[in-house]
Design an enzyme around this catalytic site. Structure first.
Site, short mmCIF file in Angstrom:
data_model
loop_
_atom_site.label_atom_id
_atom_site.label_comp_id
_atom_site.label_asym_id
_atom_site.label_seq_id
_atom_site.Cartn_x
_atom_site.Cartn_y
_atom_site.Cartn_z
CE1 TYR A 1 51.76 55.93 101.12
CE2 TYR A 1 50.94 57.97 100.13
CZ TYR A 1 50.76 56.64 100.46
OH TYR A 1 49.60 56.02 100.13
CE LYS B 1 51.36 53.38 98.49
NZ LYS B 1 50.92 51.99 98.66
CB SER C 1 48.92 57.36 96.43
OG SER C 1 48.69 58.66 96.91
#
Ligand code: NAD
Ligand code: UD1
Length: 337
Positions: free
Chosen positions: A150, A154, A126
């Site tokens: 988050y 990643k 991402s």
């Protein structure tokens, strides 16, 4: 023999669109998904759109037995790994759940792949890995410094895959950094199906247009952008899916680790997206300007030239198509799947 791809998270938003394209390109597909954020109905839609039946395993990527059985039964050649949790706000309040699902889950998947001698993976990363570098157009060598849990999950998985490749050159891997995926299948049969109140702009706008929500809150109009609202690089989910097929093809022929931005390189503001959606739907989108959302940047977008060069891929669809397709999906499926 057709190549066989395991798609983890294949009943999810991006996974389902990718599966339809894989089937159209004559790959055999097995989906592994625990349905924590998707519906079994997606399998019917995939069958309807592709005219093919897809093998489905309901299970968790952290379950070694499920992985071992799936690899043994199906003769998998490669994995596209979409499975994961993706809500930034939730990741801040439930960090262990995110580290367990996204990081631990990926480690278990990679371990079981190695044991089964399956060493090709395309990973959903991402743009959140970049954090806030202080400028808005991101190249792949823009420093990574995620500002939320988050994004850190990643980046950790990216690093794990890089280390794995360094330890064993026979791995083939693509780390694809998506910008803002939006849009839906042109048929109106498949699209994004958020549970509860959508966090992201486009699903919220679509729900206002269809009358499910009264009005959109626009998070700030005092950013340093032409109309004051935040600008993002929205990319059609069909273009994104095509990027995965292109990456898989490249990995079939070369073994360099790929780290690539998947975006259009053309950012649009919140107000531009609202107006495009009004044009596509013929509906007025009620909105009010509210305070900025914490953690939001004024503007960021991809420099997609490396992906264009390495994959021979380029995003084709603009915001009008993104809005038309989202609207068709929303109208046909006002309550999702
Ligand atoms: P999604 O939630 O629609 O799809 C993810 C799928 O994975 C769901 O079907 C869910 O049920 C499944 N899943 C989650 N944890 C699992 C587990 N432990 N075992 C098996 N299945 C599991 O999300 P999406 O938008 O399609 O995103 C796909 C991937 O792309 C995710 O990894 C996400 O982090 C990443 N990504 C998404 C965006 C975005 O804005 N949509 C942006 C950048 C990156
Ligand atoms: C968010 C995530 C990012 C993730 C991306 C996926 C955060 C901080 N970042 O990015 O990690 O990869 O989704 O698509 O959550 N907006 C409104 N009103 C709304 C919703 C959004 O005005 O109700 C604005 C936002 O301020 C932003 C733009 O719309 O300017 C896009 O927001 P969103 O769709 O949530 O995406 P990002 O914030 O870019």
């Amino acid at each position: 023999m057709n190549k066989k791809v395991l798609v983890t998270g294949g009943t999810g938003y991006i996974g389902s669109h990718t599966v339809v394209q894989l089937l159209a390109a004559n790959y055999s597909v097995v989906i592994l998904d625990n349905l924590c954020n998707s519906s079994r109905e997606v399998l019917n839609r995939i069958e309807l759109l592709s005219g093919k039946k897809v093998d489905f395993v309901e299970g968790d990527i952290r379950n070694r037995d499920v992985l071992q059985t799936t690899f043994q039964l199906h003769g998998i050649d490669s994995v596209i790994h979409f499975a994961g949790l993706k809500a930034v706000g939730e990741s801040q309040t439930q960090p262990l759940m995110y580290y367990d699902n996204n990081v631990n889950g990926s480690v278990i998947l990679l371990e079981e792949m190695a044991k089964a001698n399956i060493k090709t993976i395309v990973f959903s990363s991402s743009a959140t890995v970049y954090g806030d570098p202080g400028y808005s157009q991101y190249k792949e060598d823009t420093p990574v410094a995620p500002i939320n849990v988050y994004g850190r999950t990643k980046l950790m998985v990216e690093d794990i895959i890089k280390d794995l490749k360094n330890s064993d050159a026979s791995w083939r891997a693509a780390l694809l950094r998506y910008f803002n995926p939006v849009g839906a299948h042109a048929s109106g049969q498949m699209g994004e199906n958020p549970s509860g109140i959508p966090n992201n702009l486009m699903p919220f706008v679509a729900q206002v247009a269809v009358g499910k929500r009264e009005k959109l809150s626009v998070y700030g109009n005092d950013y340093n952008t032409p109309d004051g609202t935040g600008k993002r690089d929205y990319i059609h989910v069909e273009d994104l899916a095509a990027g995965h097929l292109a990456a898989l093809k490249v990995l079939e022929n070369q073994s360099e680790l790929l780290t690539l931005n998947l975006g259009t390189g053309k950012p649009n503001s919140v107000l531009e997206m609202i107006h495009a959606f009004e044009k596509a739907s013929g509906k007025k989108i009620n909105y009010e300007i509210v305070a900025r959302r914490s953690g939001d940047l004024a503007e960021y977008y991809a420099d997609p030239t490396l992906a264009e060069k390495v994959l021979g891929w380029q995003a084709q669809l603009g915001i009008d198509r993104m809005c038309e397709d989202t609207w068709r999906w929303q109208m046909n499926n006002p309550n999702g799947y």
